[in-house]
Design a protein around this motif. Structure first.
Motif, PDB file in Angstrom:
ATOM      1  N   LEU A 499       0.790  -1.237   0.000  1.00  0.00           N
ATOM      2  CA  LEU A 499       0.000   0.000   0.000  1.00  0.00           C
ATOM      3  C   LEU A 499       0.824   1.290   0.000  1.00  0.00           C
ATOM      4  O   LEU A 499       0.247   2.373  -0.020  1.00  0.00           O
ATOM      5  CB  LEU A 499      -0.942   0.022   1.216  1.00  0.00           C
ATOM      6  N   HIS A 500       2.149   1.204   0.006  1.00  0.00           N
ATOM      7  CA  HIS A 500       2.945   2.434   0.107  1.00  0.00           C
ATOM      8  C   HIS A 500       2.420   3.331   1.242  1.00  0.00           C
ATOM      9  O   HIS A 500       1.991   4.460   1.011  1.00  0.00           O
ATOM     10  CB  HIS A 500       2.913   3.219  -1.212  1.00  0.00           C
ATOM     11  N   PRO A 501       2.440   2.861   2.489  1.00  0.00           N
ATOM     12  CA  PRO A 501       1.894   3.670   3.590  1.00  0.00           C
ATOM     13  C   PRO A 501       2.580   5.033   3.686  1.00  0.00           C
ATOM     14  O   PRO A 501       3.801   5.140   3.539  1.00  0.00           O
ATOM     15  CB  PRO A 501       2.167   2.813   4.831  1.00  0.00           C
ATOM     16  N   THR A 502       1.779   6.041   3.928  1.00  0.00           N
ATOM     17  CA  THR A 502       2.237   7.427   3.842  1.00  0.00           C
ATOM     18  C   THR A 502       1.891   8.190   5.108  1.00  0.00           C
ATOM     19  O   THR A 502       0.782   8.083   5.623  1.00  0.00           O
ATOM     20  CB  THR A 502       1.579   8.115   2.631  1.00  0.00           C
ATOM     21  N   VAL A 538      11.838   5.385   2.175  1.00  0.00           N
ATOM     22  CA  VAL A 538      10.792   6.363   1.864  1.00  0.00           C
ATOM     23  C   VAL A 538      11.268   7.341   0.794  1.00  0.00           C
ATOM     24  O   VAL A 538      12.457   7.623   0.669  1.00  0.00           O
ATOM     25  CB  VAL A 538      10.367   7.184   3.101  1.00  0.00           C
ATOM     26  N   LYS A 539      10.298   7.850   0.065  1.00  0.00           N
ATOM     27  CA  LYS A 539      10.502   9.013  -0.779  1.00  0.00           C
ATOM     28  C   LYS A 539       9.737  10.173  -0.164  1.00  0.00           C
ATOM     29  O   LYS A 539       8.706   9.983   0.487  1.00  0.00           O
ATOM     30  CB  LYS A 539      10.024   8.740  -2.206  1.00  0.00           C
ATOM     31  N   LEU A 540      10.243  11.374  -0.381  1.00  0.00           N
ATOM     32  CA  LEU A 540       9.618  12.585   0.130  1.00  0.00           C
ATOM     33  C   LEU A 540       9.019  13.335  -1.046  1.00  0.00           C
ATOM     34  O   LEU A 540       9.702  13.598  -2.038  1.00  0.00           O
ATOM     35  CB  LEU A 540      10.648  13.444   0.861  1.00  0.00           C
ATOM     36  N   ILE A 578       6.485   8.718   1.826  1.00  0.00           N
ATOM     37  CA  ILE A 578       5.784   7.569   1.241  1.00  0.00           C
ATOM     38  C   ILE A 578       6.733   6.369   1.231  1.00  0.00           C
ATOM     39  O   ILE A 578       7.825   6.424   0.667  1.00  0.00           O
ATOM     40  CB  ILE A 578       5.247   7.920  -0.157  1.00  0.00           C
ATOM     41  N   CYS A 579       6.311   5.310   1.872  1.00  0.00           N
ATOM     42  CA  CYS A 579       7.191   4.174   2.169  1.00  0.00           C
ATOM     43  C   CYS A 579       7.028   3.059   1.142  1.00  0.00           C
ATOM     44  O   CYS A 579       5.900   2.668   0.812  1.00  0.00           O
ATOM     45  CB  CYS A 579       6.842   3.646   3.565  1.00  0.00           C
ATOM     46  N   ARG A 580       8.132   2.546   0.650  1.00  0.00           N
ATOM     47  CA  ARG A 580       8.082   1.289  -0.106  1.00  0.00           C
ATOM     48  C   ARG A 580       8.041   0.163   0.921  1.00  0.00           C
ATOM     49  O   ARG A 580       9.048  -0.199   1.519  1.00  0.00           O
ATOM     50  CB  ARG A 580       9.295   1.133  -1.031  1.00  0.00           C
ATOM     51  N   HIS A 609      10.633   3.593   8.819  1.00  0.00           N
ATOM     52  CA  HIS A 609      11.043   4.315   7.622  1.00  0.00           C
ATOM     53  C   HIS A 609      10.178   5.560   7.419  1.00  0.00           C
ATOM     54  O   HIS A 609      10.691   6.633   7.066  1.00  0.00           O
ATOM     55  CB  HIS A 609      10.963   3.397   6.404  1.00  0.00           C
ATOM     56  N   ASN A 610       8.867   5.427   7.640  1.00  0.00           N
ATOM     57  CA  ASN A 610       8.001   6.597   7.567  1.00  0.00           C
ATOM     58  C   ASN A 610       8.452   7.684   8.534  1.00  0.00           C
ATOM     59  O   ASN A 610       8.493   8.876   8.187  1.00  0.00           O
ATOM     60  CB  ASN A 610       6.549   6.222   7.888  1.00  0.00           C
ATOM     61  N   LEU A 611       8.793   7.272   9.744  1.00  0.00           N
ATOM     62  CA  LEU A 611       9.214   8.238  10.759  1.00  0.00           C
ATOM     63  C   LEU A 611      10.501   8.933  10.345  1.00  0.00           C
ATOM     64  O   LEU A 611      10.641  10.162  10.504  1.00  0.00           O
ATOM     65  CB  LEU A 611       9.396   7.539  12.109  1.00  0.00           C
TER      66      LEU A 611
END
Length: 779
Positions: A499-502, A538-540, A578-580, A609-611
């Protein structure tokens, strides 16, 4: 149809018969009163004593005249220059209890919640309406309808900090509902902030004049119990990014004699209907009104559900699949195609056909902030190409529908040429299942069946589509449901859901940024995309700044404080980490409604990773001079620069008496580069890392669903083979993000289209092979 419109007469988007979902939600009057009491707590009226129109303390927060004046002064700092004192007073006084539109939209949202979850909420509200139930759940003998605002706020914060997951999720449910519906229905927000619901440069733009099949009740019964029967050669279920490329490829490569039919359960809206209003867009363009929740409430999932699917509502990001992901899929998943020249050719074809542009794009304030701040800190940022037909596409409203017609997704890019080459379309056609025949002991797809709903009248007719080949392209939520409904027993169907948690970070700037202007997502920072050495991180990115998309994620400490924070929208940008994701969930069929249900909770591994992404966003925003930095994590205070180097607002979210007045958030400007300010920021970051981003209170969202019909080299490992053919069947394919072997790590549009092109090429080859061996083997 678009060709019949006199577009020159239009000065604003056409309503086009827009409607909300049905509102017969089954809530009793007593349940509704309790629910609305919470809504009026989340978004209360704020007045001073001399203006009170009813007793203070319930749905009205009462301030002294001096406190009220200070609050109005705070509004004036970031409001539109055109906003008057009357607008300030109206905004502060606005509340759900006085709004028929709020009640209408709230009922519509609740109607689209799966029945089992809706019943749980109804039961909870019934319990809260009793003295005994209230005492157990709130600590107060009196129901919430009899409690003053300060006590209601205390109840919500007790829920937020409860040791029980289900109780914490109540805080999130109530506050999110209030914020979301307020942003969709407020009559004062646009006036206060200057947000233009219709872009100033709007003009009616013609769309391709699609024609959609219409059905009449059958005159004689069929084997399907009175259904209408039609025939085609290839039927495509869904009209999103995968379906668009499949239709285009079949129309151009399968030969003129091959008939193709595209079925979409949503409806088509001409470009002259866009951008849709905040009130109606989610109901008409998104699955379940745009507010699908995972079973445990930790994730909010957004998916397109209209003609064009996600390609109609996405943010135009045209990113190709990255090398490390392709390598993983080729080597670790044993799918060498993903490192082949053929896959690269499909990627390049997709980008060329859509006019994917990166050069000369002009990022808006939010995207420029991300790029410039990243450069200062040594992060790697880059421009995100747009699928905009080689135009700059400065349209921040595009997630509500592309009124310019520049976004070259299925509707404006792939389907027009397909239609000119004979592809047919049906809207309002919800496919139930694939139809099979047993041929020589093999399960052979022979078509699909579903229910067609007439646009306007709502008449429902069952339709059977007989076909030689079936391509399921309903997205990662619906494709597995169609396969499950079809009697397929592969245990991988619905599993391996990514889901690419964001997570979100908001920033308020001294300067006016008008965040709705410019392209939504034109920059990305990728320095944190490989935090584990295996391609997970993550990407920003910047996010769409449409109020109903970004504002519901802002943290809530009290109603007045939220109203003050929302009022800064004109000076605000919101960013995403946004997390892979490495760890997965699954999709299953709701036993009562038959709709997709999602079992997914962000794992500790992925949340870390989100954090890390949120911390990096905070650093970037401070480097770019943000006055306020708000991690969207309820209960954690923002960082606010001030002459006293305060690391957070004077209002403590736990101090509900102060939060009720929300008059103490003003701060003074000062030299922001002092040593003490650096120390305060460092201390704040340490506190934030320790506080964390635990669900369900912290909002996690997903706009990318992948993997629920995973591609695999062996039947035992997935749902489809390397050409998209469903294992254990013949003539059945899946072509959408559900076939991804794992998360793509980038906005998946281009990857979906390239994979669909490869699968569609295989369908063309299979059709040709069937024709070559004669009619006896054609199925």
């Amino acid at each position: 149809m678009a060709a019949e419109l006199d577009l020159s007469l239009l000065t604003a988007p056409r309503p086009a018969g827009l409607s909300l979902a049905p509102t017969s939600d089954g809530f009793s009057e007593r349940q509704w009163k309790i629910l609305m009491a919470f809504m009026n707590t989340v978004i209360p009226a704020i007045q001073y004593q001399e203006l009170l129109t009813e007793p203070a303390g319930f749905s009205v927060v009462s301030l002294s005249k001096d406190e009220y004046s200070r609050t109005v002064s705070q509004l004036a700092v970031t409001a539109s220059p055109d906003a008057s004192s009357e607008v300030f007073e109206a905004y502060l006084a606005e509340r759900p209890a006085d709004s028929e539109a709020f009640a209408e939209v709230l009922r519509s949202v609740l109607f689209q919640v799966p029945q089992a979850k809706r019943k749980q909420l109804q039961l909870l509200l019934s319990i809260l309406s009793t003295c005994a139930g209230s005492l157990i759940l709130t600590g107060y003998k009196s129901p919430i309808t009899r409690l003053p605002a300060a006590d209601r706020i205390k109840i919500l914060h007790r829920w937020r900090t409860s040791s029980l997951w289900t109780v914490r999720s109540l805080f999130k449910t109530m506050t999110t509902l209030g914020k979301l519906v307020f942003m969709r229905t407020s009559t004062t927000f646009d006036l206060l902030t200057g947000f233009p619901s219709v872009p100033p440069s709007w003009k009616a733009t013609p769309s391709y004049p699609y024609e959609f099949l219409q059905f009449q009740p059958p005159t004689s019964p069929s084997r399907e119990g009175g259904a209408v029967e039609i025939e085609t050669d290839v039927v495509i279920v869904g009209s999103g990014c995968g379906a668009g490329v499949c239709a285009w490829r079949l129309a151009n490569s399968a030969g003129p004699s091959v008939r193709v039919l595209v079925l979409e359960k949503g409806h088509h809206f001409d470009a002259s209907c866009f951008p849709m209003s905040q009130k109606y867009a989610l109901s008409n363009l998104y699955e379940a009104g745009g507010v699908i929740e995972s079973d445990d409430g930790s994730m909010t999932v957004t998916a397109g559900s209209c003609f064009g699917g996600g390609g109609t509502v996405n943010w135009s990001a045209g990113l190709q699949t990255q090398d490390f992901v392709r390598r993983e899929w080729a080597k670790e998943r044993n799918l060498p195609f993903f490192e082949s020249p053929e896959f690269q050719a499909s990627l390049d074809m997709v980008c060329e056909s859509m006019g994917v542009l990166a050069d000369n794009l002009k990022p808006n304030h939010g995207n420029r902030t991300l790029l410039d701040g990243a450069a200062k800190l040594g992060y790697q940022g880059k421009i995100v190409p747009q699928n905009c037909g080689n135009t700059e596409h400065h349209d921040g409203h595009c997630t509500l529908g592309c009124w310019r017609g520049e976004k070259k997704g299925p509707v404006n890019g792939w389907f027009p040429e397909a239609a000119k080459n004979g592809v047919k379309f049906a809207e309002g056609m919800a496919v139930d299942r694939v139809l099979f025949e047993q041929v020589s002991g093999k399960k052979v797809a022979k078509g699909v069946t579903g229910v067609w709903t007439a646009k306007g009248s709502g008449e429902k007719i069952r339709v059977v589509v007989k076909a030689k080949k079936v391509i399921v392209s309903g997205g990662s939520l619906w494709s597995p449901i169609v396969l499950m409904n079809s009697g397929l027993k592969n245990p991988h169907i619905g599993k391996s859901l990514y889901l690419h948690p964001t997570n979100f970070v908001a920033a308020v700037f001294d300067e006016e940024v008008k965040p709705w202007e410019g392209g939504s997502l034109t920059s990305v920072v990728g320095s944190l995309e490989n935090l584990d050495g295996k391609g997970h991180g993550v990407k920003l990115e910047a996010m769409s700044m449409m109020p109903s998309f970004c504002m519901p994620f802002l943290p809530w400490a009290s109603g007045p404080e939220y109203k003050l924070l929302a009022s800064k929208y004109r000076h605000m940008n919101v960013f995403i980490a946004i997390c892979r994701d490495r760890d997965t969930g699954h999709v299953y069929r709701d036993p009562e409604a038959g709709v997709p249900r999602i079992a997914y909770s962000p794992s500790d591994f992925d949340r870390a990773h989100n954090l890390a992404g949120m911390v990096s966003l905070a650093k970037i925003l401070r480097a770019q001079g943000a006055r306020e930095i708000h991690p969207c994590v309820p209960g954690f205070p923002p960082f606010i620069r001030s002459s006293t180097n305060r690391a957070h607002s004077d209002t403590d979210a736990g101090d509900t008496d102060k939060a009720a007045t929300a008059t103490s958030t003003a701060h003074e400007t000062a030299d922001d580069d002092t040593e003490s300010d650096e120390a305060a920021f460092a201390a704040w970051l340490r506190a934030f890392e320790e506080f964390g981003n635990k669900p369900p209170v912290t909002p996690f969202a997903s706009a990318h669903q992948m993997g629920s019909c995973r591609m695999s080299a062996l039947e035992r490992d997935g749902v489809v083979d390397p050409r998209g053919r469903v294992w254990g069947t013949q003539g059945l394919y899946v072509a959408d993000a559900s076939v991804f072997p794992s998360a793509s790590g980038v906005n998946p549009m281009v990857t979906v289209m390239a994979v669909a092109d490869w699968i569609a090429q295989g369908v063309c080859e299979d059709l040709a092979a069937d024709a070559a061996v004669g009619p006896s083997s054609r199925l």
